[in-house]
Write an enzyme that holds these catalytic residues in place. Structure first.
Site, mmCIF file in Angstrom:
data_model
loop_
_atom_site.group_PDB
_atom_site.id
_atom_site.type_symbol
_atom_site.label_atom_id
_atom_site.label_comp_id
_atom_site.label_asym_id
_atom_site.label_seq_id
_atom_site.Cartn_x
_atom_site.Cartn_y
_atom_site.Cartn_z
ATOM 1 N N ASP A 13 0.795 -6.469 0.697
ATOM 2 C CA ASP A 13 -0.308 -6.702 -0.240
ATOM 3 C C ASP A 13 0.160 -7.225 -1.596
ATOM 4 O O ASP A 13 -0.452 -6.954 -2.631
ATOM 5 C CB ASP A 13 -1.153 -5.421 -0.440
ATOM 6 C CG ASP A 13 -1.548 -4.802 0.872
ATOM 7 O OD1 ASP A 13 -2.012 -5.558 1.742
ATOM 8 O OD2 ASP A 13 -1.372 -3.579 1.045
ATOM 9 N N LYS A 16 0.727 -12.503 -1.016
ATOM 10 C CA LYS A 16 1.424 -13.597 -0.322
ATOM 11 C C LYS A 16 0.472 -14.727 0.035
ATOM 12 O O LYS A 16 0.834 -15.894 -0.016
ATOM 13 C CB LYS A 16 2.084 -13.085 0.970
ATOM 14 C CG LYS A 16 3.182 -12.095 0.746
ATOM 15 C CD LYS A 16 3.767 -11.618 2.050
ATOM 16 C CE LYS A 16 2.882 -10.676 2.840
ATOM 17 N NZ LYS A 16 2.609 -9.373 2.244
ATOM 18 N N GLY A 40 -3.566 -8.716 6.504
ATOM 19 C CA GLY A 40 -4.908 -9.125 6.081
ATOM 20 C C GLY A 40 -4.826 -10.013 4.870
ATOM 21 O O GLY A 40 -4.105 -9.718 3.926
ATOM 22 N N HIS A 41 -5.525 -11.129 4.943
ATOM 23 C CA HIS A 41 -5.539 -12.041 3.810
ATOM 24 C C HIS A 41 -6.968 -12.531 3.610
ATOM 25 O O HIS A 41 -7.560 -13.102 4.522
ATOM 26 C CB HIS A 41 -4.593 -13.216 4.079
ATOM 27 C CG HIS A 41 -4.799 -14.364 3.149
ATOM 28 N ND1 HIS A 41 -4.767 -14.203 1.786
ATOM 29 C CD2 HIS A 41 -5.044 -15.667 3.382
ATOM 30 C CE1 HIS A 41 -4.997 -15.377 1.227
ATOM 31 N NE2 HIS A 41 -5.177 -16.276 2.169
ATOM 32 N N GLN A 212 3.133 -8.008 5.965
ATOM 33 C CA GLN A 212 3.571 -6.704 5.418
ATOM 34 C C GLN A 212 4.619 -6.943 4.314
ATOM 35 O O GLN A 212 4.539 -7.947 3.630
ATOM 36 C CB GLN A 212 4.112 -5.773 6.528
ATOM 37 C CG GLN A 212 3.046 -5.294 7.508
ATOM 38 C CD GLN A 212 2.754 -6.278 8.613
ATOM 39 O OE1 GLN A 212 3.655 -6.767 9.255
ATOM 40 N NE2 GLN A 212 1.492 -6.562 8.867
HETATM 41 P P1 IMP Z 1 1.029 -0.402 11.432
HETATM 42 O O1 IMP Z 1 1.706 -1.689 11.098
HETATM 43 O O2 IMP Z 1 -0.451 -0.551 11.660
HETATM 44 O O3 IMP Z 1 1.714 0.336 12.544
HETATM 45 O O4 IMP Z 1 1.141 0.555 10.146
HETATM 46 C C1 IMP Z 1 2.391 1.074 9.699
HETATM 47 C C2 IMP Z 1 2.438 1.137 8.172
HETATM 48 O O5 IMP Z 1 2.435 -0.177 7.645
HETATM 49 C C3 IMP Z 1 1.235 1.839 7.528
HETATM 50 O O6 IMP Z 1 1.698 2.479 6.355
HETATM 51 C C4 IMP Z 1 0.315 0.693 7.147
HETATM 52 O O7 IMP Z 1 -0.545 1.034 6.089
HETATM 53 C C5 IMP Z 1 1.343 -0.340 6.730
HETATM 54 N N1 IMP Z 1 0.871 -1.725 6.868
HETATM 55 C C6 IMP Z 1 0.767 -2.446 8.011
HETATM 56 N N2 IMP Z 1 0.328 -3.691 7.736
HETATM 57 C C7 IMP Z 1 0.177 -3.765 6.408
HETATM 58 C C8 IMP Z 1 -0.213 -4.816 5.528
HETATM 59 O O8 IMP Z 1 -0.503 -5.949 5.914
HETATM 60 N N3 IMP Z 1 -0.249 -4.502 4.187
HETATM 61 C C9 IMP Z 1 0.111 -3.284 3.726
HETATM 62 N N4 IMP Z 1 0.489 -2.274 4.520
HETATM 63 C C10 IMP Z 1 0.520 -2.514 5.845
#
Ligand code: IMP
Length: 416
Positions: A13, A16, A40-41, A212
């Site tokens: 977040d 990017k 998510g964007h 991420q």
């Molecule tokens: P997962 O990727 O859904 O398995 O989540 C694992 C961890 O990564 C959690 O803490 C999520 O909140 C975090 N996370 C996954 N994708 C994002 C993202 O795009 N932005 C911020 N945090 C993310």
């Protein structure tokens, strides 16, 4: 012109999407290399707003070709939904989208397993996005994943059903759903890596889009509070099929403060009014889950590790405007750990939860004038904040973002 990797230096977040949107003006391709619909964007167009989760952020630029690399895990219904949504907004995407057949499926059974595993963790949940990312990568590593390539096989559905036999009701995919995936996604499958190589050979610029952030990396991050893919620059090579020699720029995106969604250590996390202020002013709510983000101060040791692990060559510092209106701004310049001082993250992931940030108070500034377009137009303390950040990290800052708009971006070169 070779490839640029764009990646997050914190916990995701970082903004990017906006940086990629700007860089995509000079690029012929934007390729995602890891992750899935956990990213998510937000895209705004003609007053409409929606979020892209799987398609690269470069997709909104009509002259940019888009790739989904084999390092990704792809939810087919989500992908079709995004393609249709873009088209409804008048953005044609199918003719310029190429998806690697080596990418793995994310299916409803993965989301169900994600939820079940989180509830089993009880006290110490990871706080996943619930999109089935972990279980989909587990299947990939366990060599039992279903790859998108099966959509191209005549007997793909039969083999798919056989592979899913006994996996429960969540794993059942109707013939109608399969046919829809096959008709919509099948024609988009192709040799993404070869197409990218072709572009590079012609001297075109290719963007490799990370999702991420560095400290959510499966290996380097705050394990187990991480995502299930590697988010580092090296992962761009693995997940897009591009050799390291093709990459000449690693653009690290860092927010001027720090946020995190989900659980896990966060040394500079703010509390009370400070956190509320950053959250409200920075609109810090998760794009994928709608969860309020945890907010805190700029963490230089965290960023120094990101520079090192990714080979960051330039930094885009985002959301500097959110800090406006503060008299002084705390910035963590080092950590205290077991009586000593360290200036990068400690080697054991759990130890990050025990460090004490050592703060300096950097002078703040008033709100920015609305027409700032050059670095020189920023208040002197804001310029100092950027200079000190570049100096502390040993990497030039080449972009400062001061608002959501494409125009609210200052291209510069602030050397360390
Ligand atoms: P997962 O990727 O859904 O398995 O989540 C694992 C961890 O990564 C959690 O803490 C999520 O909140 C975090 N996370 C996954 N994708 C994002 C993202 O795009 N932005 C911020 N945090 C993310």
């Amino acid at each position: 012109m070779p490839a640029t990797v764009v990646l997050g230096m914190q916990w995701g977040d970082e903004g990017k999407g906006k940086v990629i949107d700007l860089l995509a003006g000079d690029a012929s391709w934007a390729v995602r290399f890891q992750g899935g619909a956990n990213a998510g964007h937000t895209v705004k167009r003609r007053g409409e707003k929606f979020a892209l989760h799987l398609l690269p952020s470069g997709a909104v630029r009509k002259n940019v070709r888009c790739g989904l690399g084999w390092g990704m895990v792809i939810d087919p219904d989500q992908l079709i939904g995004e393609i249709e949504q873009l088209e409804e907004m008048g953005i044609e995407i199918r003719s310029r989208l190429l998806i690697s057949p080596r990418a793995a499926f994310v299916l409803p059974c993965h989301a169900a397993r994600d939820a079940a595993e989180e509830s089993r963790r009880s006290g110490e949940t990871i706080g996943t996005t619930g999109r089935g990312i972990g279980p989909a990568y587990e299947d990939r590593t366990g060599r039992r994943a279903l790859l998108l390539a099966s959509l191209l096989d005549e007997d793909g559905k039969k083999r798919f059903d056989a592979a899913q036999a006994g996996a429960g009701d969540d794993a059942v995919v109707s013939d109608a759903a399969w046919n829809r995936w096959r008709e919509t996604i099948g024609p988009l499958l192709g040799d993404c890596a070869a197409a990218v190589h072709g572009a590079l050979a012609k001297g075109e610029r290719v963007l490799l889009e990370g999702a991420q952030g560095t400290h959510l990396d499966l290996f380097a991050g705050t394990y187990p509070f991480v995502t299930s893919s590697s988010t580092l620059a090296g992962s761009a090579c693995v997940g897009a099929g591009v050799g390291p020699t093709a990459i000449d720029t690693v653009a690290g995106v860092a927010k001027a403060y720090t946020t995190r969604v989900g659980n896990g250590p966060f040394p500079t996390e703010a509390a009370g009014k400070d956190a509320d202020r950053l959250r409200t002013k920075g609109f810090e709510v998760g794009t994928t889950t709608g969860r309020p983000r945890r907010c805190g101060w700029l963490d230089l040791p965290l960023l120094r590790s990101s520079v090192m692990w990714n080979g960051v060559t330039e930094i885009a510092l985002t959301k500097l405007d959110v800090l406006s209106g503060m008299k002084e701004i705390p910035v963590a310049v080092a950590y205290e750990e077991s009586g000593g001082t360290i200036d990068t993250v400690p080697p054991s992931p759990g130890a990050l939860g025990r460090v004490r940030p050592i703060y300096e108070m950097w002078p703040g500034w008033e709100e920015f004038p609305s027409d700032v377009s050059r670095f020189e137009d920023l208040p002197s303390s804001a310029r100092r904040y950027v200079r000190k950040t570049a100096g502390s990290l040993g990497v030039p800052v080449t972009l400062v973002s001061i608002g959501a708009d494409r125009k609210a971006s200052i291209r510069c070169r602030i050397d360390p």
